[in-house]
Scaffold this motif. Structure first.
Motif, PDB file in Angstrom:
ATOM      1  N   UNK A  83       8.885 -12.312   2.726  1.00  0.00           N
ATOM      2  CA  UNK A  83       8.158 -11.729   1.605  1.00  0.00           C
ATOM      3  C   UNK A  83       8.995 -10.608   1.014  1.00  0.00           C
ATOM      4  N   UNK A  84       8.993 -10.528  -0.308  1.00  0.00           N
ATOM      5  CA  UNK A  84       9.725  -9.481  -1.007  1.00  0.00           C
ATOM      6  C   UNK A  84       8.762  -8.596  -1.780  1.00  0.00           C
ATOM      7  N   UNK A  85       9.065  -7.310  -1.795  1.00  0.00           N
ATOM      8  CA  UNK A  85       8.235  -6.308  -2.455  1.00  0.00           C
ATOM      9  C   UNK A  85       9.113  -5.529  -3.417  1.00  0.00           C
ATOM     10  N   UNK A  86       8.665  -5.344  -4.677  1.00  0.00           N
ATOM     11  CA  UNK A  86       9.478  -4.576  -5.632  1.00  0.00           C
ATOM     12  C   UNK A  86       9.605  -3.120  -5.209  1.00  0.00           C
ATOM     13  N   UNK A  87      10.795  -2.577  -5.422  1.00  0.00           N
ATOM     14  CA  UNK A  87      11.084  -1.163  -5.194  1.00  0.00           C
ATOM     15  C   UNK A  87      11.245  -0.466  -6.537  1.00  0.00           C
ATOM     16  N   UNK A  88      11.174   0.859  -6.545  1.00  0.00           N
ATOM     17  CA  UNK A  88      11.484   1.569  -7.795  1.00  0.00           C
ATOM     18  C   UNK A  88      12.847   1.164  -8.328  1.00  0.00           C
ATOM     19  N   UNK A 145      10.151   5.033   7.493  1.00  0.00           N
ATOM     20  CA  UNK A 145      11.527   5.265   7.062  1.00  0.00           C
ATOM     21  C   UNK A 145      11.620   5.313   5.536  1.00  0.00           C
ATOM     22  N   UNK A 146      10.879   4.479   4.851  1.00  0.00           N
ATOM     23  CA  UNK A 146      10.874   4.499   3.395  1.00  0.00           C
ATOM     24  C   UNK A 146      10.337   5.835   2.880  1.00  0.00           C
ATOM     25  N   UNK A 147       9.289   6.334   3.539  1.00  0.00           N
ATOM     26  CA  UNK A 147       8.754   7.647   3.147  1.00  0.00           C
ATOM     27  C   UNK A 147       9.809   8.733   3.383  1.00  0.00           C
ATOM     28  N   UNK A 152       0.829  -1.198   0.000  1.00  0.00           N
ATOM     29  CA  UNK A 152       0.000   0.000   0.000  1.00  0.00           C
ATOM     30  C   UNK A 152       0.870   1.257   0.000  1.00  0.00           C
ATOM     31  N   UNK A 153       1.904   1.263   0.827  1.00  0.00           N
ATOM     32  CA  UNK A 153       2.769   2.443   0.920  1.00  0.00           C
ATOM     33  C   UNK A 153       3.540   2.682  -0.375  1.00  0.00           C
ATOM     34  N   UNK A 174      20.039   2.120  -0.301  1.00  0.00           N
ATOM     35  CA  UNK A 174      18.824   2.247   0.505  1.00  0.00           C
ATOM     36  C   UNK A 174      18.930   1.393   1.771  1.00  0.00           C
ATOM     37  N   UNK A 175      19.447   0.172   1.642  1.00  0.00           N
ATOM     38  CA  UNK A 175      19.621  -0.661   2.827  1.00  0.00           C
ATOM     39  C   UNK A 175      20.546   0.017   3.836  1.00  0.00           C
TER      40      UNK A 175
END
Length: 404
Positions: free
Chosen positions: A332-337, A397-399, A315-316, A353-354
């Motif tokens: 679980x893995x989520x795609x990033x830009x 933190x991602x935001x 969602x974020x 980013x990490x």
């Protein structure tokens, strides 16, 4: 309204059982695990026993202790204890099998493009030594059905295929692959399967007898929370005469007839610290005590946590869930830009980013290239010591880093 709700949190109750850094939000149990204090204390007692009288320990006490550990592990993973060899990690298990194969020029070894880098390297090295060829099945990610995995792998199998190396749970993408479908389909084609189960024990139910794979290797230091150095290689009885340890030692010319050649060679490969696998009975008891319903309830709790956390992240980031729920365990893995197009960082180095999440927000979570060079994934883990607030901190933190 969210589809997945976080299960009731037990984090405050159980965190004192793990000696985790309280200043770090640790969302990366999947990389190296985390060994709880009671299991480490049991290991310390065994180490003291070993050092108090090493000859007595190694020559009189080790064999029955190892037998008890194999019994406990065999019951846990659905295997005969005599079909289990202890190895230091799943990578060693994969190398052991590959070194034991009598490969010939022109033989083919099949794997997927989700295979763990270390094990893919071992596959390439085995093929290069023999003049064989590695064939890589392209498994899509995002993915909407395990059928795509089965089709991709079987389409790569031909008359020269000797072995298929396949993850049970993929490291980068966190997919639970349909090995229970692949193994019998490959057997019908006369092809053996080596299952890389690095993440499986303690995350997904295992019945290795029913699975019937020629070879299965798994780590115990990840989701079973054992000390580092505890892993196993399961070899089907009809394959055991041809599989030898990486280190050939005294068992090679032993005259004992009360145990199999497989056991004789693997039970002693030289002096080492056996305590990581000797405490497996204690690890199983510990994990079974955390929730009513034992380890099955613990795995279900962790899966529920990671599904809810993945939903919040998607969602974020405004991305759809990249995999069906049925293909998710405790990772679980989520795609990033997309990244910058630069080559992916080498193993054991960090995506920017990490590094930012760690240094600026005190969050330990991996960002991995997949598919390289531009694709990137954020992979979350869920262990019982994690709670919803920690994943909310990750979203914040991602935001702050301008990602969402």
């Amino acid at each position: 309204m969210p589809i997945h709700e976080f299960p009731p949190s037990h984090a405050a109750r159980v965190r004192p059982l793990w000696d985790l850094d309280p200043t770090i939000v640790y969302l990366n149990h999947g990389s190296f695990g985390a060994c709880p204090l009671p299991i480490r204390e049991a290991q310390d007692r065994l180490r003291a026993q070993m050092e108090r009288e090493a000859v007595r320990f190694f020559l009189r006490e080790l064999e029955p202790l190892a037998a008890a550990a194999r019994e406990a592990l065999g019951a846990f993973v659905g295997a005969g204890p005599d079909d289990i060899a202890f190895v230091p990690n799943a990578t060693a298990g994969v190398n052991t099998v590959l070194r034991s194969l009598d490969l010939r020029p022109g033989d083919e070894l099949v794997t997927t493009d989700h295979e763990y880098n270390a094990c893919k390297n071992a596959l390439d090295a085995a093929a290069a030594r023999a003049g064989a060829r590695v064939v890589v099945a392209r498994v899509p990610f995002p993915i909407d059905s395990p059928d795509h995995v089965v089709t991709a792998v079987l389409d790569c199998v031909g008359p020269r295929t000797r072995l298929v190396l396949v993850d049970h749970v993929t490291s980068q993408t966190g997919l639970v692959l349909p090995v229970e479908r692949l193994v019998p389909e490959l057997a019908r084609r006369g092809v053996d399967t080596l299952v890389d189960g690095a993440h499986a024990p303690g995350m997904v139910p295992l019945d290795l007898r029913a699975l019937g794979a020629a070879y299965y290797t798994g780590n115990c230091h990840k989701w079973m929370c054992a000390p580092k150095g505890a892993a196993f290689l399961h070899v089907r009885p009809d394959k055991q005469l041809d599989v030898r340890p990486l280190s050939i030692s005294h068992g090679a010319n032993s005259t004992r007839t009360d145990v199999s050649r497989f056991r004789l060679e693997f039970d002693w490969t030289g002096t080492h610290d056996p305590t990581p696998y000797l405490v497996l009975p204690e690890a199983i008891r510990f994990l079974s005590s955390l929730l009513p319903g034992g380890i099955a309830a613990l795995a279900a709790h962790n899966r529920g946590t990671v599904l809810a956390a993945r939903e919040r992240l998607c969602e974020a980031l405004d991305v759809p869930p990249p995999t069906p729920d049925a293909m998710i365990g405790s990772l679980a893995s989520v795609p990033l830009p997309d990244g910058t197009g630069e080559p992916p960082p080498p193993p054991f180095s960090f995506d920017p980013l990490q590094e930012a999440l760690f240094t600026r927000h005190s969050i330990e979570v991996p960002v991995t290239p997949f598919p390289p060079p531009r694709g990137r994934l954020l992979r979350i883990s869920a262990q019982i010591y994690n709670d919803a607030e920690e994943y909310a901190r990750l979203v914040d933190a991602l935001r702050a880093e301008g990602v969402s």
